[in-house]
Design an enzyme around this catalytic site. Structure first.
Site, mmCIF file in Angstrom:
data_model
loop_
_atom_site.group_PDB
_atom_site.id
_atom_site.type_symbol
_atom_site.label_atom_id
_atom_site.label_comp_id
_atom_site.label_asym_id
_atom_site.label_seq_id
_atom_site.Cartn_x
_atom_site.Cartn_y
_atom_site.Cartn_z
ATOM 1 N N HIS A 354 37.701 12.092 45.541
ATOM 2 C CA HIS A 354 37.633 12.193 47.122
ATOM 3 C C HIS A 354 37.777 10.452 47.314
ATOM 4 C CE1 HIS A 354 36.445 13.674 50.946
ATOM 5 N NE2 HIS A 354 35.789 12.427 51.069
ATOM 6 N N ALA A 355 38.620 10.327 48.337
ATOM 7 C CA ALA A 355 38.880 8.872 48.725
ATOM 8 C C ALA A 355 37.442 7.973 48.963
ATOM 9 C CB ALA A 355 39.982 8.876 49.745
ATOM 10 N N HIS A 384 42.634 4.519 56.603
ATOM 11 C CA HIS A 384 41.279 4.739 56.825
ATOM 12 C C HIS A 384 40.451 3.957 55.938
ATOM 13 C CE1 HIS A 384 37.785 7.465 57.746
ATOM 14 N NE2 HIS A 384 37.462 7.248 56.481
ATOM 15 N N GLU A 385 40.656 4.257 54.434
ATOM 16 C CA GLU A 385 39.962 3.295 53.450
ATOM 17 C C GLU A 385 40.160 1.919 53.743
ATOM 18 O OE1 GLU A 385 37.970 5.068 52.102
ATOM 19 O OE2 GLU A 385 38.667 7.057 52.310
ATOM 20 N N HIS A 388 37.864 0.456 56.222
ATOM 21 C CA HIS A 388 36.359 0.269 55.785
ATOM 22 C C HIS A 388 36.454 -1.159 54.892
ATOM 23 C CE1 HIS A 388 34.726 4.107 56.290
ATOM 24 N NE2 HIS A 388 35.369 4.763 55.397
ATOM 25 N N GLU A 412 33.881 4.426 60.310
ATOM 26 C CA GLU A 412 34.669 5.606 60.145
ATOM 27 C C GLU A 412 36.020 5.523 60.830
ATOM 28 O OE1 GLU A 412 34.773 7.105 57.134
ATOM 29 O OE2 GLU A 412 32.598 6.836 56.757
ATOM 30 N N HIS A 512 31.041 16.068 50.936
ATOM 31 C CA HIS A 512 29.991 15.495 51.410
ATOM 32 C C HIS A 512 28.670 15.942 51.160
ATOM 33 C CE1 HIS A 512 33.707 14.250 52.846
ATOM 34 N NE2 HIS A 512 33.011 12.814 53.547
ATOM 35 N N TYR A 522 31.723 11.243 61.275
ATOM 36 C CA TYR A 522 33.300 11.401 61.517
ATOM 37 C C TYR A 522 33.228 12.089 62.851
ATOM 38 C CZ TYR A 522 33.421 10.832 56.179
ATOM 39 O OH TYR A 522 33.039 10.390 55.098
HETATM 40 O O1 X8Z Z 1 35.518 11.620 53.906
HETATM 41 C C1 X8Z Z 1 36.416 11.152 54.463
HETATM 42 C C2 X8Z Z 1 37.238 9.817 54.254
HETATM 43 C C3 X8Z Z 1 36.369 8.868 53.348
HETATM 44 S S1 X8Z Z 1 34.761 8.243 54.137
HETATM 45 C C4 X8Z Z 1 38.290 10.010 53.146
HETATM 46 N N1 X8Z Z 1 36.882 11.730 55.552
HETATM 47 C C5 X8Z Z 1 36.195 12.903 55.973
HETATM 48 C C6 X8Z Z 1 36.800 14.183 55.135
HETATM 49 O O2 X8Z Z 1 37.537 13.748 54.199
HETATM 50 O O3 X8Z Z 1 36.252 15.050 55.053
HETATM 51 C C7 X8Z Z 1 37.770 11.010 56.426
HETATM 52 C C8 X8Z Z 1 37.992 12.210 57.617
HETATM 53 C C9 X8Z Z 1 36.703 13.028 57.187
HETATM 54 ZN ZN ZN Z 2 35.739 6.716 55.708
#
Ligand code: X8Z
Ligand code: ZN
Length: 624
Positions: A354-355, A384-385, A388, A412, A512, A522
Site C-alpha cells: 500500500h503506497a 499524491h505521495e 506528502h 492528503e 487503513h 481523505y
Molecule cells: O491510502 C491512500 C494513499 C496513501 S496516504 C495511497 N489513499 C486512500 C486509499 O488508497 O484508500 C489515497 C486516496 C484514498
Molecule cells: Zn496519502
C-alpha cells in the site's frame, strides 16, 4: 519518521535541555503533592517541559522510522520484533508526556505553547495505557495485522493471486463470475484479524481514557480545531452538499452496468454490486469508464495506453512527478530519495505494498514506498505521495510538534491538487499526447474524473463512520460486519455480491483498518483539493473552466502552496486554508463548480431512470 500509516510522528533534531525528566514525574505523586506542584508550576516550566518532550520524542521517533521502514519493506519475524519494540517505546514516551501535559492546563500560556501541549495529548491514534506490557501488546497487534494484510493472497485451484494481481483483475476483467470470485477471495485475508482488532480497540480505548477522552472516537475527532461534535456536523454538511452529484453518478453508472451485465447481475434494488466497479473496495470507479462513458463525448485518448506507449518506466513516472513539483519552484528531491525509496515490488520477500510517503528523519530523508504499476492510477498516486514528501520538507523547519500538516486532510490533498493539473494540455506539454483534444471531449474527461473523485466521497466518509461507531461502543463486536454493510449500502448504494456474515470481517480487507490510518482525512482532502485548485487557478488569473486549468510551470501557484505548507501544524487549520484560498472553511462549491457541466449532462441522461436505492434489511444475506 514514517508518516500517514501507523503513526503520525514529526521529529526534529533540537537542542538538549538540561531539565531532568524527574521534574515532571507528576503521576506518582499524591493529589496534595500534585496540587502544590500545580500551584508552583510556571509558564517557564511549561516551556521547558515541551522542549524536553519534543527533543525526547524526536529521538525516539527517528528510531521508529528506521524500524518501521524495515518491517514494512522486509516482513519477517525479526523486523516485526524490532519494530514492535520501537513502537512500544515511543508509545510509552508519548503517553507519559501527554499525561504530564495536563499539569499545565491551568496556566495562562501563549498560543504556541498551548497548541503544543494540546498536540501532545493527541499525538497517537491508538494510544497505549501507561503500562509496558499493554504498550507492547498494542504495538504487536498493529504490526501483526499490517503484516497479515501485506502478505495476504488468494489461491484457487489454478494459481495464487497477490493483491496487485487482484487489483488488476478488478480493473480489467468484465467476467462477473470471476470478479466475484476475486472479490470474495481477497476478503479471506481479514476474518483472522477480527479478534486482534477488537483487542486493539479495547487497549487503545483504555489508553484514550487515561488521556482524558471519553473514547477513541472523541480522540480521533478532536484533531480539527473544533469539538468532535462540530467536526462530525461539518463533514455531514459537506456530504449533504455533494450527495446529489453522487446520486446522479450512481444512477447513471448503475443503469449502464445493468445494460452491460443484465438484470441477473445488477438487481432492481437500486444498489450496485460491489464487484463490478473496477476497484476492490468500489472506492474509485475510473476503471469502468469504458462501460459508462458519455456517448458522443468520449475521450480520444487513454492515459494508461499513453504511459505504456511512451516507454516510460516506473522510475520515469516518479521523475515526471518530481518535475511537476520543481516546475512550481520546489527544490528537487534529495539523492537519498532515489536510493532509499521502494518503487517496485521486490520479488524475493513480502512487503506492505500500500503506497505511503515517509520522512524517516523528519529533516530530508524523504522516501516513497510503492509497488508501482505502469498505469494512470499509479501515476496519479505517485503525485499524491510526492505531495506528502514535498509537504514534509516544507515544514521541516518547524519544531517537532508542528511538523505535520494543518490538519490531516491537507496532507492528503496536496499531491492530489497538483494531479488535478494533469490536464490534456499538460500531457501535450509532457509529450505524452500529440495535440489537445477538442472541447466536445470535455464531458468524457469530466466523467473519468468524477468516477474517481465523486465516487470516492461516500467511501471516504463511511470508513471512519464505521470506526467512530466501533470506538464509541455504539457498534458491538458481534455486529462489526453488519454495521459495515449498513454504511456501505446507505452511503454508497452498493451491495455485497455474495452473502456476508459475522464470520467475515470485511473492514479488515481495506488497508487503513489493519494499518490503523484514519480515513476521514481523505474525505476532507477530496473536497479541499478542488478548493485549492480553484484558488490557485483564480490567483494566476485563469478564467476558463476549472477542469482545463493546469498550474504546471506556474511559480506563483508554487509560492502560494509553499506559504501554506511551511506553516505545518503551527496554526489552526483555517489560518492555513486562508493563506492558500482566502477562505477559512471547507467549501464544497469548488467540487460542485468543477463538475457542473457533467452534472447537467447526468441530470438529462437520468431522466426516466429510477434513481436512488433502498436501504433494505437483508444486509447480511444479500446475494443481489
Ligand atoms: O491510502 C491512500 C494513499 C496513501 S496516504 C495511497 N489513499 C486512500 C486509499 O488508497 O484508500 C489515497 C486516496 C484514498
Ligand atoms: Zn496519502
Amino acid at each position: 519518521m514514517k508518516k500517514w500509516t501507523l503513526l503520525t510522528l514529526p521529529l526534529i533534531l533540537g537542542g538538549c535541555l538540561n531539565v531532568s525528566v524527574e521534574t515532571f514525574e507528576a503521576p506518582q505523586q499524591s493529589s496534595a503533592q500534585q496540587l502544590s506542584r500545580i500551584k508552583a508550576v510556571t509558564s517557564a516550566d511549561a516551556r521547558a517541559f515541551v522542549e524536553q518532550a519534543e527533543q525526547e520524542l524526536e529521538t525516539a521517533a527517528e528510531y521508529v522510522g528506521h524500524a518501521a521502514w524495515l518491517s514494512s519493506t522486509y516482513i519477517n519475524s525479526d523486523s516485526q520484533f524490532v519494530s514492535g519494540k520501537a513502537f512500544q517505546e515511543y508509545s510509552l514516551l508519548s503517553v507519559k508526556f501527554a499525561k504530564q501535559a495536563a499539569l499545565y492546563d491551568h496556566l495562562d500560556l501563549d498560543s504556541t505553547l498551548r497548541r503544543k501541549l494540546q498536540r501532545l495529548k493527541m499525538e497517537l491514534s491508538f494510544p497505549a495505557p501507561d503500562d509496558k506490557a499493554l504498550a507492547g501488546e498494542l504495538a504487536d497487534l498493529g504490526l501483526q495485522m499490517e503484516s497479515m494484510y501485506g502478505s495476504g493472497e488468494y489461491c484457487n485451484d489454478d494459481r495464487c493471486f497477490s493483491l496487485e494481481d487482484m487489483t488488476q483483475i478488478m480493473a480489467e476483467s468484465r467476467d462477473a463470475g470471476f470478479l466475484q470470485e476475486i472479490w470474495q477471495g481477497w476478503r479471506q485475508v481479514s476474518p483472522p484479524m477480527r479478534d486482534l482488532y477488537q483487542r486493539q480497540v479495547q487497549i487503545a480505548t483504555d489508553g484514550a481514557r487515561e488521556l482524558g477522552y471519553d473514547n477513541l472516537s472523541d480522540l480521533w475527532r478532536s484533531k480539527y480545531d473544533m469539538t468532535p461534535q462540530e467536526f462530525s456536523a461539518d463533514v455531514d454538511a459537506q456530504w449533504d452538499k455533494v450527495k446529489p452529484l453522487y446520486e446522479a453518478l450512481q444512477c447513471h453508472v448503475r443503469a449502464e452496468l445493468k445494460d452491460h451485465y443484465g438484470n441477473d447481475v445488477v438487481p432492481d434494488s437500486g444498489k450496485i454490486p460491489a464487484h463490478l466497479l473496477g476497484n476492490m473496495w468500489a472506492q474509485t470507479w475510473g476503471n469502468v469508464y469504458d462501460l459508462v462513458k458519455p456517448e458522443g463525448h468520449e475521450q480520444s485518448y487513454d492515459l494508461d495506453q499513453l504511459i505504456l506507449d511512451s516507454g516510460m518506466d516506473e522510475m520515469g513516472m516518479v521523475r515526471t512527478g518530481e518535475k511537476f513539483f520543481t516546475s512550481l519552484g520546489f527544490e528537487p528531491l534529495p539523492q537519498s530519495f532515489w536510493e532509499r525509496s521502494q518503487f517496485l515490488k521486490p520479488r524475493d520477500r513480502e512487503v506492505v505494498c500500500h503506497a505511503s510517503a515517509w520522512n524517516v528523519d523528519n529533516v530530508d530523508d524523504l522516501r516513497i514506498k510503492m509497488c508501482i504499476q505502469k498505469n494512470a492510477e499509479d501515476f496519479q498516486t505517485i503525485h499524491h505521495e510526492l505531495g506528502h514528501n514535498f509537504y514534509q520538507r516544507a515544514y521541516n523547519k518547524q519544531s517537532y510538534l508542528f511538523k505535520a500538516s494543518a490538519n490531516d486532510g491537507f496532507h492528503e490533498a496536496l499531491g492530489d491538487t497538483v494531479a488535478l493539473s494533469m490536464t490534456p494540455s499538460y500531457l501535450v506539454e509532457l509529450g505524452l499526447l500529440e495535440q489537445e483534444p477538442p472541447v466536445e471531449e470535455d464531458l468524457g474527461y469530466l466523467m473519468k474524473m468524477a468516477l474517481n473523485k465523486i465516487a470516492f466521497l461516500p467511501f471516504g466518509l463511511l470508513v471512519d463512520k464505521w470506526r467512530w461507531q466501533v470506538f464509541s461502543g455504539e457498534l458491538k463486536p458481534e455486529d462489526y460486519n453488519k454495521g459495515w454493510w449498513q454504511l456501505r449500502q446507505r452511503y454508497q448504494g452498493i451491495s455485497a455480491p455474495v452473502a456476508r456474515s459475522e464470520a467475515d470481517f470485511d473492514p479488515g480487507a481495506k488497508y487503513h483498518i489493519p494499518g490503523n490510518t484514519p480515513y476521514a482525512r481523505y474525505f476532507l482532502a477530496f473536497i479541499q483539493q478542488f478548493q485549492f485548485h480553484r484558488a490557485l487557478c483564480e490567483d494566476m488569473g485563469y478564467e476558463g473552466p476549472l477542469h482545463r486549468c493546469s498550474i504546471y510551470n506556474n511559480r506563483q501557484a508554487g509560492e502560494k502552496l509553499q506559504s501554506m505548507m511551511t506553516l505545518g501544524a503551527s496554526q489552526p487549520w483555517p489560518d492555513a486554508m486562508e493563506a492558500l484560498t482566502g477562505q477559512r472553511q471547507l467549501d464544497a462549491t469548488a467540487i460542485i463548480d468543477y463538475f457542473a457541466p457533467l452534472m447537467a449532462w447526468l441530470e438529462e441522461k437520468n431522466q426516466g431512470r429510477q434513481c436512488g436505492w433502498s436501504a433494505d434489511s437483508k444486509l447480511m444475506a444479500e446475494s443481489s
